[in-house]
Scaffold this active site. Structure first.
Site, PDB file in Angstrom:
ATOM      1  N   PHE A   1       3.332 -13.102 -15.499  1.00 30.99           N
ATOM      2  CA  PHE A   1       2.832 -11.734 -15.619  1.00 30.99           C
ATOM      3  C   PHE A   1       2.417 -11.382 -17.044  1.00 30.99           C
ATOM      4  O   PHE A   1       1.615 -10.477 -17.262  1.00 30.99           O
ATOM      5  CB  PHE A   1       3.877 -10.741 -15.098  1.00 30.99           C
ATOM      6  CG  PHE A   1       4.963 -10.353 -16.064  1.00 30.99           C
ATOM      7  CD1 PHE A   1       4.897  -9.168 -16.776  1.00 30.99           C
ATOM      8  CD2 PHE A   1       6.076 -11.164 -16.253  1.00 30.99           C
ATOM      9  CE1 PHE A   1       5.895  -8.793 -17.657  1.00 30.99           C
ATOM     10  CE2 PHE A   1       7.084 -10.797 -17.118  1.00 30.99           C
ATOM     11  CZ  PHE A   1       7.004  -9.616 -17.830  1.00 30.99           C
ATOM     12  N   LYS A   2       2.947 -12.100 -18.028  1.00 34.27           N
ATOM     13  CA  LYS A   2       2.599 -11.794 -19.418  1.00 34.27           C
ATOM     14  C   LYS A   2       1.104 -11.971 -19.686  1.00 34.27           C
ATOM     15  O   LYS A   2       0.560 -11.369 -20.609  1.00 34.27           O
ATOM     16  CB  LYS A   2       3.407 -12.681 -20.368  1.00 34.27           C
ATOM     17  CG  LYS A   2       4.922 -12.607 -20.192  1.00 34.27           C
ATOM     18  CD  LYS A   2       5.475 -11.254 -20.555  1.00 34.27           C
ATOM     19  CE  LYS A   2       6.971 -11.170 -20.338  1.00 34.27           C
ATOM     20  NZ  LYS A   2       7.780 -11.857 -21.316  1.00 34.27           N
ATOM     21  N   ASP A   3       0.427 -12.807 -18.876  1.00 39.64           N
ATOM     22  CA  ASP A   3      -1.015 -13.016 -19.072  1.00 39.64           C
ATOM     23  C   ASP A   3      -1.798 -11.717 -18.949  1.00 39.64           C
ATOM     24  O   ASP A   3      -2.836 -11.550 -19.591  1.00 39.64           O
ATOM     25  CB  ASP A   3      -1.561 -14.006 -18.036  1.00 39.64           C
ATOM     26  CG  ASP A   3      -1.097 -15.438 -18.265  1.00 39.64           C
ATOM     27  OD1 ASP A   3      -0.909 -15.811 -19.433  1.00 39.64           O
ATOM     28  OD2 ASP A   3      -0.918 -16.171 -17.276  1.00 39.64           O
TER      29      ASP A   3
ATOM     30  N   THR B   1       6.247 -15.195 -22.588  1.00 39.57           N
ATOM     31  CA  THR B   1       5.402 -14.546 -23.592  1.00 39.57           C
ATOM     32  C   THR B   1       4.741 -15.565 -24.506  1.00 39.57           C
ATOM     33  O   THR B   1       3.556 -15.454 -24.837  1.00 39.57           O
ATOM     34  CB  THR B   1       6.228 -13.550 -24.438  1.00 39.57           C
ATOM     35  OG1 THR B   1       6.574 -12.430 -23.633  1.00 39.57           O
ATOM     36  CG2 THR B   1       5.437 -13.059 -25.644  1.00 39.57           C
TER      37      THR B   1
END
Length: 465
Positions: free
Chosen positions: A111-113, A144
């Site tokens: 999800f950090k993308d 991250t």
């Protein structure tokens, strides 16, 4: 839109200066001076928008026209063109009342993308427009680092150094970071925990002279842009589940360790999105669960778990929520944080705890419960959860009322955590991009949990060339 510090000692600044400052110069976190409100008729218009269109609508409320409209749209388009699914964050219905929003379709399967593809492009844009040096410094509990490196690798005028806890991330997470052999990338593997890495990062950013001398920029969620970008997918998920209706609230179950992802949901709710309960899912490192249940914010004993990205005891973004909890009183926040530094804990009143429990529910998921949830949903629903998402689903089962709709955030692809999946006797097929990592050489430097040693490495790295 102007931005201020949670501790009240920074003059109001604009959006670009907020991006570049990262951690506020007074040690606090930057937040909007006022949270923009989206009226009901605008929400109804937003319901039919694409993900990219929603991102533009949300971002433009905060950018102060410092980024021209066409440039902002171009940044958004380029950032999400790298995603494998055209919806960017598709929402899947798994049970009658529980949907899963897949946040892992970006380049590094995490999800950090979603935030870091945008922030990487934004840093590159700012570097060129202002002819300024960008030296990125960040810490990671696993995801991250890979996302940040992928977002800026090879970009002119940018160098990035990432600290990660040595041998305390999954093998795939480690390989995604350390198989990168670009001149502008440095990986430091720290003999300690993520909290040790994060403490060093925050100390270096709090040293304003050092930060300015080496042009340090933040990639962690201390940078408000990280929160802003993550806010968008709450809007997207809500509209996918509820459509244009504002009569229906939607709950969200959020795996989180640093409080950033769930704070993005809180921000969306404060902006006017009909979010119901925010369910905070964590693991045995459950400082946030204890705070929500007891009103005591106090780190416990660090535990290595099946969900290593949440193996965090001190949550950076907790201070942002604390600011709103105490009625936007910066002096009170500064007092609480000084108390935390001196005594190692924060205790709030029963009245404030009542407000916390209106905003959030929480559940700390044991290792066995995590694995059981993975096995159960794979067998009964033909859906494979990564261990962090499994914590979110387990929290949904414990804390979501049976008749209320909930979206669980799927924060990573299960292939990133095969060590946990194998314990469930499940054999998965790796995506090609992840399978290709296994035979690549690694490039990392193992260092002690020593700020002095890390500073020496940074000074050498940032002054090359």
């Amino acid at each position: 839109m102007e931005f201020i510090s949670t501790r009240g000692k920074v003059e109001k600044i604009g959006f670009i200066d907020t991006v570049l400052m990262g951690l506020a110069d007074d040690g606090g976190l930057l937040i909007p001076a006022q949270i923009p409100q989206i009226p009901q008729d605008k929400l109804q218009q937003m319901a039919s928008m694409t993900y990219q269109e929603l991102a533009y609508e949300v971002f433009s409320l905060y950018t102060n026209d410092e980024i021209p409209q066409d440039d902002l749209k171009s940044l958004i388009r380029d950032s999400y063109a790298t995603f494998r699914d055209p919806e960017v964050t598709p929402v899947r219905k798994v049970t009658d009342n529980m949907h899963v929003m897949e946040l892992f379709h970006g380049p590094t399967f995490a999800f950090k993308d979603i935030a870091l593809q945008f922030l990487g492009n934004l840093y590159s844009y700012v570097s060129k427009k202002k002819n300024t040096i960008i030296h990125i410094l960040g810490a990671t509990s696993g995801d991250t680092g890979a996302s940040a490196i992928e977002g800026v690798r090879g970009k002119e005028g940018i160098r990035i150094c990432i600290l990660h806890p040595h041998q305390k991330v999954s093998k795939v997470q480690e390989l995604q970071m350390t198989t990168v052999n670009d001149e502008n990338v440095l990986n430091l593997s720290v003999k300690g925990t993520f909290d040790d890495c994060q403490r060093i990062i925050k100390d270096l950013f709090a040293d304003v002279e050092f930060k300015n001398k080496y042009h340090l920029r933040a990639i962690n969620s201390i940078n408000f842009v990280r929160i802003l970008a993550q806010t968008v997918y709450y809007f997207y998920a809500y509209f996918k589940v509820a459509g244009a209706s504002s009569a229906q609230t939607v709950n969200f179950s959020v795996p989180t360790g640093n409080f950033g992802d769930i704070f993005a949901g809180y921000l969306a709710k404060r902006m006017g999105l009909p979010v119901g309960k925010l369910i905070l899912a964590t693991n045995e490192n459950n400082i946030l669960e204890r705070f929500i249940q007891e009103g005591v914010y106090k780190p416990g004993q660090f535990v290595s778990t099946y969900s290593p990205s949440m193996d965090i005891q001190v949550a950076s973004n907790f201070e942002r929520y604390l600011y709103y909890l105490v009625g936007e009183d910066a002096e009170k926040v500064a007092s609480y944080m000084a108390q935390f530094k001196a005594e190692g804990e924060i205790r709030i009143s029963e009245e404030l705890l009542g407000q916390v429990q209106q905003d959030f529910a929480a559940h700390g998921v044991s290792g066995d419960e995590c694995l059981q949830t993975i096995s159960s949903y794979y067998k009964n629903n033909d859906y494979l959860l990564d261990p962090h998402t499994a914590c979110g689903v387990a929290a949904y089962e414990k804390r979501n009322p049976q008749d209320e709709v909930c979206v669980t955030l799927a924060t990573a692809h299960p292939a990133k955590f095969n060590e946990s999946i194998e314990k469930c006797d499940i054999e998965q097929t790796f995506p090609e991009q992840i399978a290709a990592l296994m035979d690549k050489p690694q490039y990392q430097t193992v260092v002690d949990d020593s700020e002095k040693e890390i500073v020496e490495r940074l000074e050498k790295f940032y002054t090359i060339g």
